[in-house]
Structure formats: structure tokens, C-alpha cells
Design a protein around this motif. Structure first.
Motif, PDB file in Angstrom:
ATOM      1  N   TYR A 227       8.180 -17.936  -3.006  1.00  0.00           N
ATOM      2  CA  TYR A 227       8.670 -16.625  -2.582  1.00  0.00           C
ATOM      3  C   TYR A 227       7.858 -15.500  -3.220  1.00  0.00           C
ATOM      4  O   TYR A 227       8.260 -14.887  -4.178  1.00  0.00           O
ATOM      5  CB  TYR A 227      10.142 -16.480  -2.941  1.00  0.00           C
ATOM      6  N   THR A 228       6.756 -15.170  -2.660  1.00  0.00           N
ATOM      7  CA  THR A 228       5.776 -14.277  -3.255  1.00  0.00           C
ATOM      8  C   THR A 228       6.171 -12.810  -3.200  1.00  0.00           C
ATOM      9  O   THR A 228       6.811 -12.346  -2.237  1.00  0.00           O
ATOM     10  CB  THR A 228       4.421 -14.461  -2.565  1.00  0.00           C
ATOM     11  N   PHE A 229       5.747 -12.091  -4.238  1.00  0.00           N
ATOM     12  CA  PHE A 229       5.913 -10.643  -4.337  1.00  0.00           C
ATOM     13  C   PHE A 229       4.615  -9.934  -3.968  1.00  0.00           C
ATOM     14  O   PHE A 229       3.514 -10.487  -4.136  1.00  0.00           O
ATOM     15  CB  PHE A 229       6.247 -10.236  -5.771  1.00  0.00           C
ATOM     16  N   GLY A 230       4.744  -8.703  -3.512  1.00  0.00           N
ATOM     17  CA  GLY A 230       3.600  -7.821  -3.444  1.00  0.00           C
ATOM     18  C   GLY A 230       3.199  -7.385  -4.849  1.00  0.00           C
ATOM     19  O   GLY A 230       3.923  -7.625  -5.815  1.00  0.00           O
ATOM     20  N   GLN A 231       2.066  -6.710  -4.943  1.00  0.00           N
ATOM     21  CA  GLN A 231       1.539  -6.357  -6.272  1.00  0.00           C
ATOM     22  C   GLN A 231       2.235  -5.155  -6.886  1.00  0.00           C
ATOM     23  O   GLN A 231       2.021  -4.837  -8.066  1.00  0.00           O
ATOM     24  CB  GLN A 231       0.019  -6.099  -6.195  1.00  0.00           C
ATOM     25  N   GLY A 232       3.047  -4.471  -6.109  1.00  0.00           N
ATOM     26  CA  GLY A 232       3.803  -3.338  -6.629  1.00  0.00           C
ATOM     27  C   GLY A 232       3.198  -2.001  -6.242  1.00  0.00           C
ATOM     28  O   GLY A 232       1.988  -1.872  -6.052  1.00  0.00           O
ATOM     29  N   THR A 233       4.057  -0.989  -6.136  1.00  0.00           N
ATOM     30  CA  THR A 233       3.651   0.395  -5.890  1.00  0.00           C
ATOM     31  C   THR A 233       4.310   1.265  -6.947  1.00  0.00           C
ATOM     32  O   THR A 233       5.539   1.322  -7.018  1.00  0.00           O
ATOM     33  CB  THR A 233       4.077   0.869  -4.495  1.00  0.00           C
ATOM     34  N   LYS A 234       3.489   1.896  -7.764  1.00  0.00           N
ATOM     35  CA  LYS A 234       4.012   2.761  -8.827  1.00  0.00           C
ATOM     36  C   LYS A 234       4.153   4.172  -8.295  1.00  0.00           C
ATOM     37  O   LYS A 234       3.158   4.800  -7.886  1.00  0.00           O
ATOM     38  CB  LYS A 234       3.110   2.728 -10.050  1.00  0.00           C
ATOM     39  N   LEU A 235       5.361   4.678  -8.293  1.00  0.00           N
ATOM     40  CA  LEU A 235       5.674   6.006  -7.778  1.00  0.00           C
ATOM     41  C   LEU A 235       5.849   6.956  -8.958  1.00  0.00           C
ATOM     42  O   LEU A 235       6.733   6.762  -9.796  1.00  0.00           O
ATOM     43  CB  LEU A 235       6.941   5.930  -6.932  1.00  0.00           C
TER      44      LEU A 235
ATOM     45  N   ASP B 190      10.206  15.135  -1.699  1.00  0.00           N
ATOM     46  CA  ASP B 190       9.269  14.593  -0.708  1.00  0.00           C
ATOM     47  C   ASP B 190       9.842  13.371  -0.006  1.00  0.00           C
ATOM     48  O   ASP B 190      10.708  12.669  -0.533  1.00  0.00           O
ATOM     49  CB  ASP B 190       7.954  14.187  -1.372  1.00  0.00           C
ATOM     50  N   ARG B 191       9.318  13.119   1.198  1.00  0.00           N
ATOM     51  CA  ARG B 191       9.572  11.876   1.922  1.00  0.00           C
ATOM     52  C   ARG B 191       8.409  10.944   1.639  1.00  0.00           C
ATOM     53  O   ARG B 191       7.251  11.335   1.760  1.00  0.00           O
ATOM     54  CB  ARG B 191       9.676  12.145   3.419  1.00  0.00           C
ATOM     55  N   VAL B 192       8.714   9.716   1.256  1.00  0.00           N
ATOM     56  CA  VAL B 192       7.692   8.771   0.830  1.00  0.00           C
ATOM     57  C   VAL B 192       7.857   7.458   1.599  1.00  0.00           C
ATOM     58  O   VAL B 192       8.979   6.995   1.810  1.00  0.00           O
ATOM     59  CB  VAL B 192       7.814   8.506  -0.693  1.00  0.00           C
ATOM     60  N   THR B 193       6.722   6.877   1.985  1.00  0.00           N
ATOM     61  CA  THR B 193       6.738   5.591   2.661  1.00  0.00           C
ATOM     62  C   THR B 193       5.796   4.626   1.951  1.00  0.00           C
ATOM     63  O   THR B 193       4.645   4.975   1.654  1.00  0.00           O
ATOM     64  CB  THR B 193       6.320   5.731   4.137  1.00  0.00           C
ATOM     65  N   ILE B 194       6.295   3.435   1.680  1.00  0.00           N
ATOM     66  CA  ILE B 194       5.502   2.352   1.090  1.00  0.00           C
ATOM     67  C   ILE B 194       5.433   1.227   2.119  1.00  0.00           C
ATOM     68  O   ILE B 194       6.445   0.893   2.751  1.00  0.00           O
ATOM     69  CB  ILE B 194       6.150   1.844  -0.215  1.00  0.00           C
ATOM     70  N   THR B 195       4.249   0.660   2.273  1.00  0.00           N
ATOM     71  CA  THR B 195       4.036  -0.368   3.284  1.00  0.00           C
ATOM     72  C   THR B 195       3.780  -1.720   2.637  1.00  0.00           C
ATOM     73  O   THR B 195       3.170  -1.804   1.559  1.00  0.00           O
ATOM     74  CB  THR B 195       2.852   0.019   4.180  1.00  0.00           C
TER      75      THR B 195
ATOM     76  N   SER C 164       0.830  -1.189   0.000  1.00  0.00           N
ATOM     77  CA  SER C 164       0.000   0.000   0.000  1.00  0.00           C
ATOM     78  C   SER C 164       0.870   1.246   0.000  1.00  0.00           C
ATOM     79  O   SER C 164       1.879   1.280   0.728  1.00  0.00           O
ATOM     80  CB  SER C 164      -0.908   0.004   1.232  1.00  0.00           C
ATOM     81  N   PRO C 165       0.536   2.244  -0.841  1.00  0.00           N
ATOM     82  CA  PRO C 165      -0.564   2.222  -1.811  1.00  0.00           C
ATOM     83  C   PRO C 165      -0.162   1.485  -3.084  1.00  0.00           C
ATOM     84  O   PRO C 165       0.999   1.121  -3.237  1.00  0.00           O
ATOM     85  CB  PRO C 165      -0.786   3.709  -2.076  1.00  0.00           C
ATOM     86  N   SER C 166      -1.104   1.300  -3.999  1.00  0.00           N
ATOM     87  CA  SER C 166      -0.777   0.707  -5.295  1.00  0.00           C
ATOM     88  C   SER C 166      -0.105   1.730  -6.204  1.00  0.00           C
ATOM     89  O   SER C 166       0.682   1.357  -7.078  1.00  0.00           O
ATOM     90  CB  SER C 166      -2.037   0.170  -5.971  1.00  0.00           C
TER      91      SER C 166
END
Lengths: 120, 107
Positions: B96-104, B17-22, B7-9
Motif C-alpha cells: 500500500y504505497t504512499f506518495g512522497q508528500g507535499t509540504k504546504l 487561498d484555495r490549494v490543490t494537490i495532485t 505534485s507539487p512536492s
């Protein structure tokens, strides 16, 4: 330099077969676990398979189990992915990738990818 | 199988900016969580392994934290070259699963 180069991709009909290769150079291939990861067009990454450094263990994603087989030749410094009973959903860019130290630590070296298209 | 959720997608931000991906795991994975950056038409690049270990050559503005089921990737001051898609991946157990990704994206 450390390098992985995939080959063998192409267009194949549903139900067909294909063998991908990944040639390794610049490092001691036989010391590293190796992976296949794929990416369908416009989609995210999907881990496909891993083979241990000596080939003694192999693990697969549920979506490919029984149809795709990973193998390696440590004398030829080459990783393979034998793909049988191919389906449209196997269409993707296939990357080979090296374990960083061990599989716990992720994949630190990647090839450029080879494209597989399954279509009639 | 362990499911990974990011999150987020997608995220729009300004340079600086400071950015955080969870990233969340459906069950505990200790610290076996890795972060990758992928730019269009390129192979993924390993940024951070085992939750917080920065790969050699990766700028120090990237950092990772977390353990168990909750993890974060932080970019302290976005640079133009950071606009990409980011993926988490668990290596606690196969598959070994991946998350769906976050496009920045650039705002």
C-alpha cells in the motif's frame, strides 16, 4: 478512548534484532486489520506491513520482506513487529495504525510512534 | 508495485487561498486512494478515504476527487492549522504505497 501505544524501540547494531509492540485499547482489537508504517528521519511515510483481523493473512513491503514479521495476539490486544537482520536503512519512527473498516479505506487510528535506530 | 507521485512536492500559500494537490498512480486503482495530513512530530491523520469520503470531524474545506489514476486534494480556504505535509496512499493492492508528500507552507 480509542488508543494505540507503541513500545520496544531503541538503538540496535546492524544485523541485530528488535521486537516492537503496539497495545490497543478502547475498541474491539480482534475486529480490525492492523498496519505498521515507518518514517525515516526527514523522509516520507513508508507502509511496512498489514495483518488481517484474525491473523490469517499478512503482506509486506518489498524492502522488509523476509526480515520483518508482523503478528498479533487478539487475547492481549497487542500487535507486534519482529525485526531481524536490521540495516541502517531501517532507522525510522515506526507507527502502528488501524484499518478504517477495511484496508481499502485507509488507516484511521495511529499510535504516537516508537523510534528505531540501527547504528554501530 | 504501484508507484504514487504527488505534485507539487512543496507549496507556499496565503491564509484564505484555495490549494490543490495532485496524486497520480502508475496504474489504475479505482477509488482506493486516501489522503493524510501530518504535522511535525505527530502521527499522520486520515482526512479522506476512497478518494472523496471526508472523515468524521474533518472540516468541509477539505475535499477529494478522482478515480483511476488521477486524484486531487483541494483545500478551499486555507486556515493557519492546515499548514502541514499531505500524503496520498493507494490501498488498491499491496504494498500500500504512499506518495512522497507535499509540504504546504505559509507564504
Amino acid at each position: 478512548q480509542v488508543q494505540l501505544v507503541e513500545s520496544g524501540g531503541g538503538v540496535v547494531q546492524p544485523g541485530g534484532s528488535l521486537r516492537l509492540s503496539c497495545a490497543a485499547s478502547g475498541f474491539t482489537f480482534s475486529s480490525y486489520g492492523m498496519n505498521w508504517v515507518r518514517q525515516a528521519p526527514g523522509k516520507g511515510l513508508e507502509w511496512v506491513a498489514i495483518i488481517w483481523s484474525d491473523g490469517s493473512n499478512k503482506y509486506y513491503a518489498d524492502s522488509v520482506k523476509g526480515r520483518l514479521t508482523v503478528s498479533r495476539d487478539n487475547f492481549k490486544n497487542t500487535l507486534y513487529l519482529q525485526m531481524n537482520s536490521l540495516r541502517a536503512e531501517d532507522t525510522a519512527v515506526y507507527y502502528c495504525a488501524r484499518d478504517f473498516s477495511s484496508s481499502y479505506y485507509g488507516m484511521d487510528v495511529w499510535g504516537q510512534g516508537t523510534t528505531v535506530t540501527v547504528s554501530s | 508495485d504501484i508507484q504514487m507521485t504527488q505534485s507539487p512536492s512543496s507549496l507556499s500559500a496565503f491564509v484564505g487561498d484555495r490549494v490543490t494537490i495532485t496524486c497520480w498512480a502508475s496504474q489504475t486503482i479505482s477509488s482506493y486512494l486516501n489522503w493524510y495530513q501530518q504535522k511535525p512530530g505527530k502521527a499522520p491523520k486520515l482526512l479522506i478515504s476512497t478518494a472523496s469520503s471526508l472523515q468524521s470531524g474533518v472540516p468541509s474545506r477539505f475535499s477529494g476527487s478522482g478515480s483511476g489514476t488521477d486524484f486531487t486534494l483541494t483545500i478551499s480556504s486555507l486556515q493557519p492549522e492546515d499548514f502541514a505535509t499531505y500524503y496520498c496512499q493507494q490501498t488498491s493492492s499491496t504494498p500500500y504505497t504512499f506518495g512522497q508528500g507535499t509540504k504546504l507552507e505559509i507564504k
